[in-house]
Design an enzyme around this catalytic site. Structure first.
Site, PDB file in Angstrom:
ATOM      1  N   ASP A  18       0.811  -1.226   0.000  1.00  0.00           N
ATOM      2  CA  ASP A  18       0.000   0.000   0.000  1.00  0.00           C
ATOM      3  C   ASP A  18       0.840   1.269   0.000  1.00  0.00           C
ATOM      4  O   ASP A  18       0.431   2.297   0.539  1.00  0.00           O
ATOM      5  CB  ASP A  18      -0.962   0.037   1.213  1.00  0.00           C
ATOM      6  CG  ASP A  18      -1.724  -1.255   1.380  1.00  0.00           C
ATOM      7  OD1 ASP A  18      -2.219  -1.765   0.370  1.00  0.00           O
ATOM      8  OD2 ASP A  18      -1.802  -1.767   2.510  1.00  0.00           O
ATOM      9  N   LYS A  29       2.227   2.264  -5.112  1.00  0.00           N
ATOM     10  CA  LYS A  29       2.875   1.792  -6.351  1.00  0.00           C
ATOM     11  C   LYS A  29       2.000   2.047  -7.573  1.00  0.00           C
ATOM     12  O   LYS A  29       2.497   2.372  -8.637  1.00  0.00           O
ATOM     13  CB  LYS A  29       3.157   0.281  -6.277  1.00  0.00           C
ATOM     14  CG  LYS A  29       4.143  -0.113  -5.211  1.00  0.00           C
ATOM     15  CD  LYS A  29       4.293  -1.616  -5.138  1.00  0.00           C
ATOM     16  CE  LYS A  29       3.085  -2.332  -4.597  1.00  0.00           C
ATOM     17  NZ  LYS A  29       2.759  -2.081  -3.193  1.00  0.00           N
ATOM     18  N   ALA A  53      -3.887  -7.681  -3.873  1.00  0.00           N
ATOM     19  CA  ALA A  53      -3.349  -6.339  -4.098  1.00  0.00           C
ATOM     20  C   ALA A  53      -4.483  -5.392  -4.464  1.00  0.00           C
ATOM     21  O   ALA A  53      -5.462  -5.793  -5.082  1.00  0.00           O
ATOM     22  CB  ALA A  53      -2.338  -6.372  -5.232  1.00  0.00           C
ATOM     23  N   GLY A  54      -4.329  -4.139  -4.087  1.00  0.00           N
ATOM     24  CA  GLY A  54      -5.299  -3.135  -4.491  1.00  0.00           C
ATOM     25  C   GLY A  54      -4.525  -1.895  -4.854  1.00  0.00           C
ATOM     26  O   GLY A  54      -3.919  -1.276  -3.992  1.00  0.00           O
ATOM     27  N   HIS A  55      -4.459  -1.599  -6.139  1.00  0.00           N
ATOM     28  CA  HIS A  55      -3.690  -0.439  -6.572  1.00  0.00           C
ATOM     29  C   HIS A  55      -4.647   0.673  -6.973  1.00  0.00           C
ATOM     30  O   HIS A  55      -5.368   0.546  -7.945  1.00  0.00           O
ATOM     31  CB  HIS A  55      -2.788  -0.818  -7.757  1.00  0.00           C
ATOM     32  CG  HIS A  55      -1.680  -1.743  -7.360  1.00  0.00           C
ATOM     33  ND1 HIS A  55      -0.835  -2.330  -8.256  1.00  0.00           N
ATOM     34  CD2 HIS A  55      -1.277  -2.163  -6.151  1.00  0.00           C
ATOM     35  CE1 HIS A  55       0.037  -3.072  -7.601  1.00  0.00           C
ATOM     36  NE2 HIS A  55      -0.219  -2.996  -6.327  1.00  0.00           N
ATOM     37  N   THR A  90      -6.194 -11.680   3.325  1.00  0.00           N
ATOM     38  CA  THR A  90      -7.298 -11.003   2.658  1.00  0.00           C
ATOM     39  C   THR A  90      -8.433 -11.982   2.328  1.00  0.00           C
ATOM     40  O   THR A  90      -9.457 -11.587   1.805  1.00  0.00           O
ATOM     41  CB  THR A  90      -6.801 -10.351   1.349  1.00  0.00           C
ATOM     42  OG1 THR A  90      -6.192 -11.375   0.551  1.00  0.00           O
ATOM     43  CG2 THR A  90      -5.797  -9.251   1.621  1.00  0.00           C
ATOM     44  N   ARG A  98       2.402 -28.744  -6.767  1.00  0.00           N
ATOM     45  CA  ARG A  98       2.096 -29.259  -8.111  1.00  0.00           C
ATOM     46  C   ARG A  98       0.652 -29.722  -8.243  1.00  0.00           C
ATOM     47  O   ARG A  98       0.339 -30.701  -8.895  1.00  0.00           O
ATOM     48  CB  ARG A  98       3.091 -30.361  -8.499  1.00  0.00           C
ATOM     49  CG  ARG A  98       4.470 -29.766  -8.749  1.00  0.00           C
ATOM     50  CD  ARG A  98       5.575 -30.666  -8.391  1.00  0.00           C
ATOM     51  NE  ARG A  98       5.586 -30.972  -6.976  1.00  0.00           N
ATOM     52  CZ  ARG A  98       6.488 -31.731  -6.390  1.00  0.00           C
ATOM     53  NH1 ARG A  98       7.425 -32.281  -7.098  1.00  0.00           N
ATOM     54  NH2 ARG A  98       6.439 -31.967  -5.103  1.00  0.00           N
ATOM     55  N   GLN A 158       2.100  -5.933  -3.282  1.00  0.00           N
ATOM     56  CA  GLN A 158       2.426  -6.012  -1.849  1.00  0.00           C
ATOM     57  C   GLN A 158       3.748  -5.296  -1.550  1.00  0.00           C
ATOM     58  O   GLN A 158       4.168  -4.463  -2.333  1.00  0.00           O
ATOM     59  CB  GLN A 158       2.484  -7.470  -1.374  1.00  0.00           C
ATOM     60  CG  GLN A 158       1.117  -8.118  -1.191  1.00  0.00           C
ATOM     61  CD  GLN A 158       0.541  -8.665  -2.461  1.00  0.00           C
ATOM     62  OE1 GLN A 158       1.228  -9.305  -3.231  1.00  0.00           O
ATOM     63  NE2 GLN A 158      -0.722  -8.431  -2.678  1.00  0.00           N
ATOM     64  N   ARG A 207      -5.895   0.591   8.427  1.00  0.00           N
ATOM     65  CA  ARG A 207      -4.476   0.213   8.438  1.00  0.00           C
ATOM     66  C   ARG A 207      -3.824   0.679   9.739  1.00  0.00           C
ATOM     67  O   ARG A 207      -4.190   1.734  10.266  1.00  0.00           O
ATOM     68  CB  ARG A 207      -3.751   0.838   7.249  1.00  0.00           C
ATOM     69  CG  ARG A 207      -4.232   0.274   5.932  1.00  0.00           C
ATOM     70  CD  ARG A 207      -3.499   0.896   4.749  1.00  0.00           C
ATOM     71  NE  ARG A 207      -4.069   0.429   3.487  1.00  0.00           N
ATOM     72  CZ  ARG A 207      -4.231   1.169   2.408  1.00  0.00           C
ATOM     73  NH1 ARG A 207      -3.865   2.422   2.403  1.00  0.00           N
ATOM     74  NH2 ARG A 207      -4.756   0.653   1.317  1.00  0.00           N
ATOM     75  N   ARG A 245       2.984  10.220  -0.487  1.00  0.00           N
ATOM     76  CA  ARG A 245       2.129  10.740   0.592  1.00  0.00           C
ATOM     77  C   ARG A 245       2.844  11.668   1.582  1.00  0.00           C
ATOM     78  O   ARG A 245       2.506  11.696   2.760  1.00  0.00           O
ATOM     79  CB  ARG A 245       1.504   9.571   1.347  1.00  0.00           C
ATOM     80  CG  ARG A 245       0.711   8.705   0.416  1.00  0.00           C
ATOM     81  CD  ARG A 245      -0.063   7.657   1.127  1.00  0.00           C
ATOM     82  NE  ARG A 245      -1.229   7.349   0.325  1.00  0.00           N
ATOM     83  CZ  ARG A 245      -2.452   7.241   0.788  1.00  0.00           C
ATOM     84  NH1 ARG A 245      -2.702   7.400   2.053  1.00  0.00           N
ATOM     85  NH2 ARG A 245      -3.440   6.959  -0.021  1.00  0.00           N
ATOM     86  N   LEU A 246       3.804  12.403   1.064  1.00  0.00           N
ATOM     87  CA  LEU A 246       4.494  13.366   1.928  1.00  0.00           C
ATOM     88  C   LEU A 246       3.486  14.354   2.517  1.00  0.00           C
ATOM     89  O   LEU A 246       3.586  14.754   3.674  1.00  0.00           O
ATOM     90  CB  LEU A 246       5.562  14.116   1.120  1.00  0.00           C
ATOM     91  CG  LEU A 246       6.420  15.064   1.942  1.00  0.00           C
ATOM     92  CD1 LEU A 246       7.445  14.291   2.769  1.00  0.00           C
ATOM     93  CD2 LEU A 246       7.134  16.083   1.068  1.00  0.00           C
ATOM     94  N   ASP A 247       2.475  14.723   1.696  1.00  0.00           N
ATOM     95  CA  ASP A 247       1.486  15.730   2.104  1.00  0.00           C
ATOM     96  C   ASP A 247       0.679  15.315   3.330  1.00  0.00           C
ATOM     97  O   ASP A 247       0.154  16.177   4.038  1.00  0.00           O
ATOM     98  CB  ASP A 247       0.533  16.023   0.932  1.00  0.00           C
ATOM     99  CG  ASP A 247      -0.160  14.755   0.443  1.00  0.00           C
ATOM    100  OD1 ASP A 247       0.562  13.796   0.077  1.00  0.00           O
ATOM    101  OD2 ASP A 247      -1.405  14.704   0.452  1.00  0.00           O
ATOM    102  N   GLY A 271       0.235  14.127  -3.348  1.00  0.00           N
ATOM    103  CA  GLY A 271      -1.214  14.020  -3.496  1.00  0.00           C
ATOM    104  C   GLY A 271      -1.539  12.836  -4.385  1.00  0.00           C
ATOM    105  O   GLY A 271      -0.643  12.281  -5.030  1.00  0.00           O
TER     106      GLY A 271
HETATM  107  P1  IMP Z   1      -2.722 -12.803   1.819  1.00  0.00           P
HETATM  108  O1  IMP Z   1      -1.754 -12.250   0.856  1.00  0.00           O
HETATM  109  O2  IMP Z   1      -4.168 -12.507   1.508  1.00  0.00           O
HETATM  110  O3  IMP Z   1      -2.483 -14.264   2.093  1.00  0.00           O
HETATM  111  O4  IMP Z   1      -2.473 -12.072   3.241  1.00  0.00           O
HETATM  112  C1  IMP Z   1      -1.267 -12.230   3.959  1.00  0.00           C
HETATM  113  C2  IMP Z   1      -0.846 -10.921   4.614  1.00  0.00           C
HETATM  114  O5  IMP Z   1      -0.451  -9.998   3.603  1.00  0.00           O
HETATM  115  C3  IMP Z   1      -1.948 -10.219   5.423  1.00  0.00           C
HETATM  116  O6  IMP Z   1      -1.361  -9.551   6.508  1.00  0.00           O
HETATM  117  C4  IMP Z   1      -2.501  -9.205   4.435  1.00  0.00           C
HETATM  118  O7  IMP Z   1      -3.105  -8.115   5.083  1.00  0.00           O
HETATM  119  C5  IMP Z   1      -1.216  -8.797   3.727  1.00  0.00           C
HETATM  120  N1  IMP Z   1      -1.451  -8.274   2.372  1.00  0.00           N
HETATM  121  C6  IMP Z   1      -1.733  -8.984   1.265  1.00  0.00           C
HETATM  122  N2  IMP Z   1      -1.873  -8.175   0.203  1.00  0.00           N
HETATM  123  C7  IMP Z   1      -1.646  -6.932   0.646  1.00  0.00           C
HETATM  124  C8  IMP Z   1      -1.589  -5.655  -0.015  1.00  0.00           C
HETATM  125  O8  IMP Z   1      -1.765  -5.505  -1.217  1.00  0.00           O
HETATM  126  N3  IMP Z   1      -1.329  -4.597   0.797  1.00  0.00           N
HETATM  127  C9  IMP Z   1      -1.076  -4.723   2.125  1.00  0.00           C
HETATM  128  N4  IMP Z   1      -1.106  -5.883   2.758  1.00  0.00           N
HETATM  129  C10 IMP Z   1      -1.379  -6.989   2.035  1.00  0.00           C
END
Ligand code: IMP
Length: 427
Positions: A13, A16, A39-41, A128, A142, A223, A304, A330-332, A414
């Protein structure tokens, strides 16, 4: 032209998505190389605001080819949903390709992720629950189904039946839940296969050919370094490597192809899920950072954990990734604070240490040792030149640079693409 990797330098987070979105304009190919829809971008651009989970952020640049590499695990339902959403905003996705070697997230993976977390009780990782861990476990055991398997229905059915026999035994005998129907999963995944077939390729060849043609290739990490299964806070980690080295393995190019590694750091630290975080704060400063920075998970919505910049972890991250440059995002968010702290060392059982311990038991005992700096207390959102930043902000960046032993190339002030200060061209 060699490849450039953009890597999360902390616990994920870091922003990126925004950095890749900025650089993607100049890249011909953008490749995601690890993780999955955990992931969440977040990307904000003229098309709107998007929380991308699988599609590389470069999709919004019309000349950029986007690839989901072999190192990613793909939930096809999520991917198709994302493609549809992007299309609805008028963005073409025919330039999106998926590695035929990428493993797929199957319904039993998501189910097992939740069941395993519940079984861990108080020792839960805080995953997640997207099935990421079980899918990567099956890849190395495998027992995986890969995107390319969807293209041969007969072979797919045979393999799925065999794997699901085993998975249903675990579901029913270990967890006491209902089995899943292989026929239903087969039907559903054949539909996904039909939809995704035009995108499925040997993408490693595509990247190699682009490099041969001298095109700019951006490798998009997911991540963060401290969630790496080897170098992160194991076992409170994710299950694929977010490190620069995976930028080679998860794409299928040689490591010598990567010439630059950009580490993306937030100007402070955040973490979601369980596991130690030495600089975590539980006071009004952490609340202020969380609210000003909207520090809630893009995927899970979880608040978070927030804290000061950890330069011990930062230096470690810089070393194991071989960062050639850093982006401070995120300096701001720190604009209103009168005083700032940077963690420059840990105190472990009465002794000062300057390394990031491999054991989470030791890390959990580490007390951060801070250096204090003055805040700048003026808005920085509209500043576009480094020299125009307030003196205290420049001093803060200079100190981070020194501590992480890596030059800062980009400073973000920003969420919008333009709210960035570029000190050195990366691509
Ligand atoms: P998983 O990747 O869903 O198995 O989660 C394992 C750990 O990685 C947990 O603490 C999640 O919160 C963390 N995590 C997984 N993906 C992200 C991400 O994109 N940002 C921040 N933390 C993440």
């Amino acid at each position: 032209m060699p490849a450039i990797a953009v890597i999360g330098a902390q616990w994920g987070d870091e922003g990126k998505g925004k950095v890749v979105d900025m650089l993607a304009e100049k890249a011909k190919v953008v490749v995601r190389f690890s993780g999955g829809d955990n992931a969440g971008h977040t990307v904000i651009n003229p098309y709107g605001k998007f929380g991308l989970r699988l599609v590389p952020s470069g999709i919004f640049s019309s000349r950029t080819v986007c690839i989901i590499g072999n190192g990613v695990v793909i939930n096809p339902e999520v991917l198709i949903g994302e493609i549809d959403l992007i299309n609805q905003h008028g963005v073409d996705t025919s330039r999106l390709f998926i590695s035929d070697r990428a493993n797929l997230i199957m319904p039993y993976h998501t189910l097992l992720d939740g069941l395993e977390e519940e079984a861990r009780g108080g020792k839960a990782i805080g995953t997640t629950r997207k099935g990421i861990g079980p899918a990567f476990a099956d890849k190395v055991a495998r027992l995986g189904i890969r995107a390319g398997d969807l293209l041969d229905r007969e072979a797919f059915l045979e393999r799925l039946r065999q794997i699901m026999d085993y998975k249903n035994t675990i579901l029913t005998r270990v967890y006491g839940v209902e089995p899943l129907s292989p026929d239903e999963v087969y039907r559903q995944y054949c539909q996904y296969g039909e939809r995704l077939a035009p995108h499925i390729r040997d993408t490693s060849v595509m990247v190699e050919e682009a490099l041969e043609r001298g095109e700019k290739v951006l490798l998009e990490g997911a991540q963060g370094t401290l969630l790496d299964p080897d170098f992160g806070t194991y076992p409170f980690t994710t299950s694929s490597s977010p490190l620069a080295g995976e930028g080679s393995l998860g794409v299928g190019i040689g490591p010598t192809r990567i010439s630059d590694v950009l580490g993306v750091f937030k100007a402070y630290c955040t973490r979601v899920g369980a596991g130690p975080m030495p600089t975590e704060l539980q006071d009004e400063t952490s609340d202020l950072i969380r609210e000003r920075g909207h520090e809630y998970g893009t995927v899970s919505g979880r608040p978070r954990r927030c804290g000061w910049f950890d330069a011990v972890a930062g230096r470690f991250s810089s070393r194991i990734n071989g960062f050639t440059g850093a982006a401070i995002t995120r300096l701001d968010i720190l604009d209103t604070l009168p005083r700032l702290k940077i963690c420059t060392g840990y105190k472990l059982e009465g002794k000062m240490i300057d390394y990031f311990p491999s054991s989470v038991v030791a890390l959990a005992k580490c007390q951060p040792v801070y250096e204090e700096l003055s805040g700048w207390q003026v808005p920085t959102n509209d500043i576009r030149k480094f020299e125009e930043l307030p003196l205290q902000a420049r001093q803060y960046i200079a100190r981070l640079e020194e501590l992480i032993a890596c030059p800062v190339a980009i400073v973000c002030v920003g969420p919008e693409r333009e709210q960035s200060i570029i000190r050195r061209d990366i691509l």
